[in-house]
Scaffold this motif. Structure first.
Motif, short mmCIF file in Angstrom:
data_model
loop_
_atom_site.label_atom_id
_atom_site.label_comp_id
_atom_site.label_asym_id
_atom_site.label_seq_id
_atom_site.Cartn_x
_atom_site.Cartn_y
_atom_site.Cartn_z
N VAL A 1 48.45 80.68 45.65
CA VAL A 1 47.37 81.58 45.27
C VAL A 1 46.41 80.83 44.36
CG1 VAL A 1 46.78 83.74 44.10
CG2 VAL A 1 48.87 83.59 45.48
N ALA A 2 45.15 80.78 44.75
CA ALA A 2 44.12 80.06 44.00
C ALA A 2 43.04 81.04 43.56
CB ALA A 2 43.51 78.95 44.85
N VAL A 3 42.71 81.01 42.28
CA VAL A 3 41.64 81.85 41.71
C VAL A 3 40.42 80.97 41.51
CG1 VAL A 3 40.95 83.29 39.76
CG2 VAL A 3 43.35 83.28 40.53
N VAL A 4 39.28 81.42 42.00
CA VAL A 4 38.02 80.68 41.84
C VAL A 4 37.01 81.62 41.20
CG1 VAL A 4 36.17 79.39 42.95
CG2 VAL A 4 38.50 79.28 43.88
N THR A 5 36.53 81.28 40.00
CA THR A 5 35.48 82.07 39.38
C THR A 5 34.11 81.52 39.80
OG1 THR A 5 35.28 80.76 37.33
CG2 THR A 5 36.98 82.48 37.40
N GLY A 6 33.10 82.38 39.69
CA GLY A 6 31.78 81.98 40.17
C GLY A 6 31.81 81.69 41.66
N ALA A 7 32.55 82.52 42.40
CA ALA A 7 32.83 82.23 43.81
C ALA A 7 31.77 82.74 44.77
CB ALA A 7 34.19 82.83 44.20
N ALA A 8 30.78 83.47 44.29
CA ALA A 8 29.84 84.11 45.20
C ALA A 8 28.88 83.13 45.85
CB ALA A 8 29.05 85.20 44.46
N ARG A 9 28.64 82.00 45.19
CA ARG A 9 27.62 81.08 45.68
C ARG A 9 28.01 79.64 45.43
NH1 ARG A 9 22.63 83.48 46.50
NH2 ARG A 9 22.53 85.67 45.87
N THR B 1 42.24 93.08 34.05
CA THR B 1 42.38 94.02 35.18
C THR B 1 42.40 93.27 36.50
OG1 THR B 1 41.30 95.78 33.92
CG2 THR B 1 41.35 96.01 36.32
N ALA B 2 41.50 92.29 36.63
CA ALA B 2 41.46 91.49 37.86
C ALA B 2 42.75 90.72 38.05
CB ALA B 2 40.27 90.54 37.82
N ALA B 3 43.28 90.15 36.97
CA ALA B 3 44.51 89.37 37.06
C ALA B 3 45.66 90.24 37.57
CB ALA B 3 44.85 88.76 35.71
N GLU B 4 45.74 91.46 37.08
CA GLU B 4 46.78 92.38 37.58
C GLU B 4 46.61 92.64 39.07
OE1 GLU B 4 46.70 95.90 35.25
OE2 GLU B 4 47.28 94.90 33.38
N GLY B 5 45.36 92.85 39.48
CA GLY B 5 45.10 93.09 40.89
C GLY B 5 45.41 91.90 41.76
N ILE B 6 45.12 90.71 41.27
CA ILE B 6 45.41 89.49 42.03
C ILE B 6 46.91 89.33 42.22
CG2 ILE B 6 45.32 86.96 41.91
CD1 ILE B 6 42.55 87.36 40.48
N THR C 1 39.11 82.88 30.85
CA THR C 1 39.74 82.73 32.16
C THR C 1 41.07 82.00 32.03
OG1 THR C 1 37.59 82.72 33.29
CG2 THR C 1 39.45 81.71 34.46
N ALA C 2 41.05 80.89 31.31
CA ALA C 2 42.29 80.12 31.13
C ALA C 2 43.35 80.95 30.42
CB ALA C 2 41.99 78.84 30.34
N ARG C 3 42.95 81.65 29.36
CA ARG C 3 43.91 82.43 28.59
C ARG C 3 44.51 83.56 29.43
NH1 ARG C 3 44.58 86.64 24.84
NH2 ARG C 3 45.68 85.99 22.93
N CYS C 4 43.67 84.18 30.25
CA CYS C 4 44.14 85.30 31.07
C CYS C 4 45.18 84.85 32.09
CB CYS C 4 42.94 85.93 31.77
SG CYS C 4 43.35 87.30 32.86
N PHE C 5 44.95 83.70 32.73
CA PHE C 5 45.84 83.26 33.80
C PHE C 5 46.89 82.25 33.36
CE2 PHE C 5 42.10 84.80 36.13
CZ PHE C 5 42.72 85.65 37.04
#
Length: 296
Positions: free
Chosen positions: A5-13, A66-71, A115-119
Protein backbone atom coordinates in the motif's frame (compact mmCIF):
# COMPACT_ATOMS: atom_id res chain seq x y z
CA UNK A 1 5.86 -3.13 -4.93
CA UNK A 2 3.41 -5.96 -5.60
CA UNK A 3 0.59 -5.83 -3.04
CA UNK A 4 2.10 -3.00 -0.99
CA UNK A 5 0.00 0.00 0.00
CA UNK A 6 1.52 3.30 -1.15
CA UNK A 7 0.25 6.74 -0.12
CA UNK A 8 1.00 9.64 -2.47
CA UNK A 9 0.15 13.20 -1.46
CA UNK A 10 -0.33 15.89 -4.07
CA UNK A 11 -1.52 13.09 -6.35
CA UNK A 12 -3.99 15.03 -8.49
CA UNK A 13 -1.44 16.41 -10.93
CA UNK A 14 2.10 16.41 -12.21
CA UNK A 15 4.69 14.28 -10.47
CA UNK A 16 2.18 12.95 -7.95
CA UNK A 17 -0.10 11.73 -10.71
CA UNK A 18 2.84 10.16 -12.52
CA UNK A 19 4.05 8.45 -9.35
CA UNK A 20 0.61 7.06 -8.63
CA UNK A 21 0.40 5.58 -12.12
CA UNK A 22 3.89 4.07 -12.04
CA UNK A 23 3.39 2.57 -8.59
CA UNK A 24 0.06 1.13 -9.66
CA UNK A 25 1.66 -0.40 -12.76
CA UNK A 26 4.15 -2.13 -10.45
CA UNK A 27 1.40 -3.73 -8.41
CA UNK A 28 0.99 -1.31 -5.50
CA UNK A 29 -2.39 -0.50 -4.00
CA UNK A 30 -2.33 3.29 -4.25
CA UNK A 31 -3.95 5.83 -1.93
CA UNK A 32 -4.31 9.15 -3.72
CA UNK A 33 -4.32 12.16 -1.40
CA UNK A 34 -4.88 15.74 -2.53
CA UNK A 35 -7.23 18.69 -2.77
CA UNK A 36 -8.84 18.25 -6.21
CA UNK A 37 -11.55 15.68 -5.60
CA UNK A 38 -12.74 15.31 -9.19
CA UNK A 39 -9.27 14.77 -10.63
CA UNK A 40 -8.38 12.33 -7.86
CA UNK A 41 -11.55 10.31 -8.47
CA UNK A 42 -10.87 10.09 -12.20
CA UNK A 43 -7.26 9.09 -11.62
CA UNK A 44 -8.26 6.38 -9.13
CA UNK A 45 -10.71 4.96 -11.68
CA UNK A 46 -8.13 5.05 -14.49
CA UNK A 47 -5.19 3.43 -12.68
CA UNK A 48 -4.44 -0.14 -13.77
CA UNK A 49 -4.47 -1.54 -10.23
CA UNK A 50 -6.39 -1.07 -6.98
CA UNK A 51 -6.63 2.58 -5.93
CA UNK A 52 -8.79 4.94 -3.92
CA UNK A 53 -8.71 8.65 -3.20
CA UNK A 54 -9.09 10.98 -0.22
CA UNK A 55 -9.58 14.73 -0.44
CA UNK A 56 -7.26 16.17 2.20
CA UNK A 57 -5.45 19.39 3.04
CA UNK A 58 -2.12 18.06 4.32
CA UNK A 59 -1.81 20.99 6.73
CA UNK A 60 -4.90 19.72 8.59
CA UNK A 61 -3.94 16.97 11.05
CA UNK A 62 -7.55 15.92 11.61
CA UNK A 63 -8.20 15.46 7.89
CA UNK A 64 -5.01 13.43 7.57
CA UNK A 65 -5.97 11.21 10.51
CA UNK A 66 -9.41 10.55 9.02
CA UNK A 67 -7.86 9.71 5.66
CA UNK A 68 -5.33 7.39 7.29
CA UNK A 69 -8.13 5.44 8.96
CA UNK A 70 -9.92 5.16 5.63
CA UNK A 71 -6.78 4.00 3.84
CA UNK A 72 -6.14 1.26 6.39
CA UNK A 73 -9.74 0.08 6.18
CA UNK A 74 -9.94 0.23 2.38
CA UNK A 75 -6.48 -0.70 1.11
CA UNK A 76 -4.51 -2.00 4.09
CA UNK A 77 -1.59 -0.75 6.15
CA UNK A 78 0.70 1.60 4.18
CA UNK A 79 4.34 0.60 3.77
CA UNK A 80 5.27 3.47 1.41
CA UNK A 81 4.45 7.15 1.92
CA UNK A 82 5.50 9.84 -0.57
CA UNK A 83 5.22 13.42 0.68
CA UNK A 84 4.87 15.09 -2.70
CA UNK A 85 2.27 17.80 -1.99
CA UNK A 86 3.78 21.22 -2.60
CA UNK A 87 3.08 24.74 -3.79
CA UNK A 88 5.27 27.58 -5.05
CA UNK A 89 5.25 31.36 -5.01
CA UNK A 90 7.56 33.74 -6.85
CA UNK A 91 8.36 37.38 -6.26
CA UNK A 92 10.41 39.75 -4.08
CA UNK A 93 9.89 39.15 -0.38
CA UNK A 94 8.63 42.69 0.23
CA UNK A 95 5.94 42.28 -2.41
CA UNK A 96 4.59 38.90 -1.33
CA UNK A 97 1.47 38.83 0.79
CA UNK A 98 2.10 37.28 4.20
CA UNK A 99 -0.75 34.77 3.96
CA UNK A 100 0.46 33.43 0.63
CA UNK A 101 4.12 33.31 1.71
CA UNK A 102 3.14 31.41 4.86
CA UNK A 103 0.98 29.01 2.88
CA UNK A 104 4.05 27.80 0.97
CA UNK A 105 5.80 27.03 4.26
CA UNK A 106 2.67 25.40 5.70
CA UNK A 107 2.07 23.07 2.76
CA UNK A 108 5.68 22.21 1.93
CA UNK A 109 7.11 21.87 5.45
CA UNK A 110 4.27 21.53 7.97
CA UNK A 111 2.21 19.42 5.57
CA UNK A 112 5.13 17.06 5.01
CA UNK A 113 5.79 16.74 8.74
CA UNK A 114 2.13 16.08 9.51
CA UNK A 115 1.98 13.49 6.74
CA UNK A 116 5.00 11.68 8.15
CA UNK A 117 3.67 11.84 11.71
CA UNK A 118 0.25 10.56 10.69
CA UNK A 119 1.56 7.51 8.81
CA UNK A 120 4.63 6.77 10.91
CA UNK A 121 2.84 4.15 13.06
CA UNK A 122 2.02 2.28 9.83
CA UNK A 123 5.60 2.53 8.57
CA UNK A 124 6.89 1.25 11.91
CA UNK A 125 4.58 -1.77 11.69
CA UNK A 126 5.58 -2.54 8.11
CA UNK A 127 9.23 -1.44 8.36
CA UNK A 128 8.32 0.81 5.48
CA UNK A 129 9.75 3.74 3.57
CA UNK A 130 9.02 7.48 3.52
CA UNK A 131 10.10 9.63 0.56
CA UNK A 132 10.27 13.41 0.96
CA UNK A 133 10.07 15.24 -2.37
CA UNK A 134 12.22 18.38 -2.42
CA UNK A 135 13.95 20.34 -5.16
CA UNK A 136 17.16 21.87 -6.40
CA UNK A 137 15.92 24.81 -4.26
CA UNK A 138 16.96 22.80 -1.19
CA UNK A 139 20.55 22.80 -2.46
CA UNK A 140 20.95 26.29 -3.89
CA UNK A 141 19.31 29.58 -2.87
CA UNK A 142 17.44 31.52 -5.53
CA UNK A 143 16.33 35.15 -5.39
CA UNK A 144 12.57 35.70 -5.84
CA UNK A 145 11.90 32.26 -4.33
CA UNK A 146 12.39 32.92 -0.62
CA UNK A 147 9.37 30.91 0.54
CA UNK A 148 10.02 28.01 -1.82
CA UNK A 149 13.73 27.75 -0.99
CA UNK A 150 13.04 27.99 2.74
CA UNK A 151 10.33 25.35 2.52
CA UNK A 152 12.32 22.85 0.46
CA UNK A 153 15.39 23.29 2.66
CA UNK A 154 13.17 22.81 5.69
CA UNK A 155 11.57 19.68 4.25
CA UNK A 156 15.01 18.27 3.46
CA UNK A 157 16.28 18.92 6.98
CA UNK A 158 13.10 17.42 8.44
CA UNK A 159 13.58 14.21 6.45
CA UNK A 160 17.22 13.86 7.49
CA UNK A 161 16.28 14.34 11.14
CA UNK A 162 13.42 11.86 10.84
CA UNK A 163 15.75 9.26 9.31
CA UNK A 164 18.04 9.55 12.32
CA UNK A 165 15.05 8.98 14.64
CA UNK A 166 13.65 5.88 12.96
CA UNK A 167 16.51 4.10 11.18
CA UNK A 168 17.10 1.79 14.15
CA UNK A 169 13.44 0.71 13.92
CA UNK A 170 13.70 -0.42 10.31
CA UNK A 171 12.02 2.56 8.62
CA UNK A 172 13.76 4.03 5.58
CA UNK A 173 13.61 7.75 4.82
CA UNK A 174 14.68 9.24 1.51
CA UNK A 175 14.95 12.71 0.01
CA UNK A 176 14.24 13.32 -3.69
CA UNK A 177 16.04 16.30 -5.23
CA UNK A 178 14.41 17.36 -8.50
CA UNK A 179 15.00 20.10 -11.06
CA UNK A 180 12.38 21.80 -13.27
CA UNK A 181 9.79 19.33 -14.55
CA UNK A 182 7.25 20.02 -17.27
CA UNK A 183 4.17 20.16 -15.05
CA UNK A 184 1.19 22.49 -14.87
CA UNK A 185 2.86 24.41 -12.04
CA UNK A 186 6.05 25.07 -14.02
CA UNK A 187 4.11 25.93 -17.18
CA UNK A 188 2.11 28.47 -15.16
CA UNK A 189 5.35 29.80 -13.66
CA UNK A 190 6.83 30.39 -17.10
CA UNK A 191 3.92 32.67 -17.92
CA UNK A 192 4.92 35.09 -15.12
CA UNK A 193 7.42 37.93 -15.28
CA UNK A 194 9.16 36.69 -12.14
CA UNK A 195 9.95 33.21 -13.43
CA UNK A 196 10.90 34.39 -16.90
CA UNK A 197 13.37 36.74 -15.24
CA UNK A 198 14.66 34.03 -12.94
CA UNK A 199 15.09 31.29 -15.52
CA UNK A 200 16.64 33.60 -18.10
CA UNK A 201 19.64 34.04 -15.78
CA UNK A 202 20.07 30.41 -14.73
CA UNK A 203 23.08 28.64 -16.25
CA UNK A 204 22.72 25.44 -18.20
CA UNK A 205 21.71 22.77 -17.18
CA UNK A 206 19.85 24.33 -14.23
CA UNK A 207 17.60 26.27 -16.62
CA UNK A 208 16.35 23.22 -18.54
CA UNK A 209 12.79 21.95 -18.06
CA UNK A 210 12.59 18.16 -18.33
CA UNK A 211 9.94 15.59 -19.12
CA UNK A 212 8.66 14.44 -15.71
CA UNK A 213 8.63 10.75 -16.70
CA UNK A 214 12.36 10.14 -15.92
CA UNK A 215 11.88 11.90 -12.57
CA UNK A 216 9.00 9.56 -11.75
CA UNK A 217 11.03 6.50 -12.71
CA UNK A 218 13.96 7.70 -10.59
CA UNK A 219 11.72 8.16 -7.56
CA UNK A 220 10.12 4.74 -7.98
CA UNK A 221 13.58 3.16 -8.22
CA UNK A 222 14.46 5.04 -5.04
CA UNK A 223 11.38 3.65 -3.31
CA UNK A 224 12.17 0.09 -4.40
CA UNK A 225 15.77 0.44 -3.21
CA UNK A 226 14.87 2.39 -0.06
CA UNK A 227 17.38 5.02 -1.16
CA UNK A 228 18.48 7.79 1.21
CA UNK A 229 18.84 10.18 -1.74
CA UNK A 230 17.25 10.40 -5.20
CA UNK A 231 18.68 12.84 -7.76
CA UNK A 232 16.81 13.68 -10.95
CA UNK A 233 18.45 14.61 -13.20
CA UNK A 234 21.64 12.89 -12.02
CA UNK A 235 23.82 16.01 -12.30
CA UNK A 236 22.16 17.30 -9.12
CA UNK A 237 24.63 15.09 -7.24
CA UNK A 238 27.24 17.65 -8.27
CA UNK A 239 25.13 20.48 -6.88
CA UNK A 240 24.92 18.54 -3.62
CA UNK A 241 28.70 18.28 -3.50
CA UNK A 242 29.10 22.02 -4.22
CA UNK A 243 26.27 23.31 -2.02
CA UNK A 244 28.59 25.03 0.49
CA UNK A 245 29.82 27.30 -2.31
CA UNK A 246 26.49 28.00 -3.97
CA UNK A 247 25.14 30.81 -1.70
CA UNK A 248 28.19 32.97 -2.40
CA UNK A 249 28.07 32.22 -6.13
CA UNK A 250 24.36 33.05 -6.35
CA UNK A 251 24.76 36.26 -4.33
CA UNK A 252 27.63 37.43 -6.53
CA UNK A 253 25.70 36.75 -9.73
CA UNK A 254 22.48 38.28 -8.38
CA UNK A 255 24.21 41.52 -7.39
CA UNK A 256 25.13 42.17 -11.01
CA UNK A 257 21.82 40.99 -12.48
CA UNK A 258 19.61 43.09 -10.21
CA UNK A 259 21.88 46.12 -10.46
CA UNK A 260 21.57 45.99 -14.24
CA UNK A 261 17.81 45.59 -13.98
CA UNK A 262 17.29 48.68 -11.86
CA UNK A 263 14.12 49.29 -9.87
CA UNK A 264 11.58 47.85 -12.32
CA UNK A 265 8.84 46.18 -10.24
CA UNK A 266 8.47 42.42 -10.16
CA UNK A 267 4.94 41.55 -9.03
CA UNK A 268 4.41 38.40 -6.93
CA UNK A 269 2.95 35.46 -8.77
CA UNK A 270 0.54 34.11 -6.17
CA UNK A 271 0.48 30.34 -5.72
CA UNK A 272 1.30 28.84 -9.09
CA UNK A 273 -0.83 26.67 -11.35
CA UNK A 274 -4.18 24.95 -10.82
CA UNK A 275 -2.78 23.00 -7.88
CA UNK A 276 -1.72 26.27 -6.28
CA UNK A 277 -5.17 27.70 -6.87
CA UNK A 278 -6.70 24.72 -5.06
CA UNK A 279 -4.33 25.26 -2.11
CA UNK A 280 -4.54 29.06 -1.97
CA UNK A 281 -5.41 30.62 1.41
CA UNK A 282 -8.90 32.04 1.58
CA UNK A 283 -8.51 35.79 1.51
CA UNK A 284 -11.61 37.31 -0.14
CA UNK A 285 -10.91 40.76 -1.50
CA UNK A 286 -7.21 40.60 -0.63
CA UNK A 287 -5.27 39.59 -3.76
CA UNK A 288 -1.47 39.57 -3.81
CA UNK A 289 -0.15 43.05 -4.37
CA UNK A 290 3.06 44.95 -3.56
CA UNK A 291 3.59 45.90 0.07
CA UNK A 292 6.26 48.03 1.68
CA UNK A 293 6.61 45.36 4.35
CA UNK A 294 5.23 41.96 5.22
CA UNK A 295 1.98 42.56 7.05
CA UNK A 296 0.41 40.49 9.81
Amino acid sequence: MEGRVAVVTGAARGLGQGLAHELSCRGARVALVGLEDGRLARLAADLPGVAAHWTVDVTDADQLATAAEGIRATLGTPSVVVANAGVALGGPLLNCHTDTWRRVIDVNVVGSALTARCFLPDLLRTRGYYLQVTSMAALAPAPLLTAYCASKSGAEAFAHALRAEVVHRGVGVGVAYLNWADTAMIRAADETVVFRELRSHLPWPASVVHDPAPYVRAMVRGIERRSAHVYAPPWLRGAQAARALLPSVVAHRSRRIFADRGESPLPPTGLLGPGGAAAAPSRPGRPDRPYTRLEE
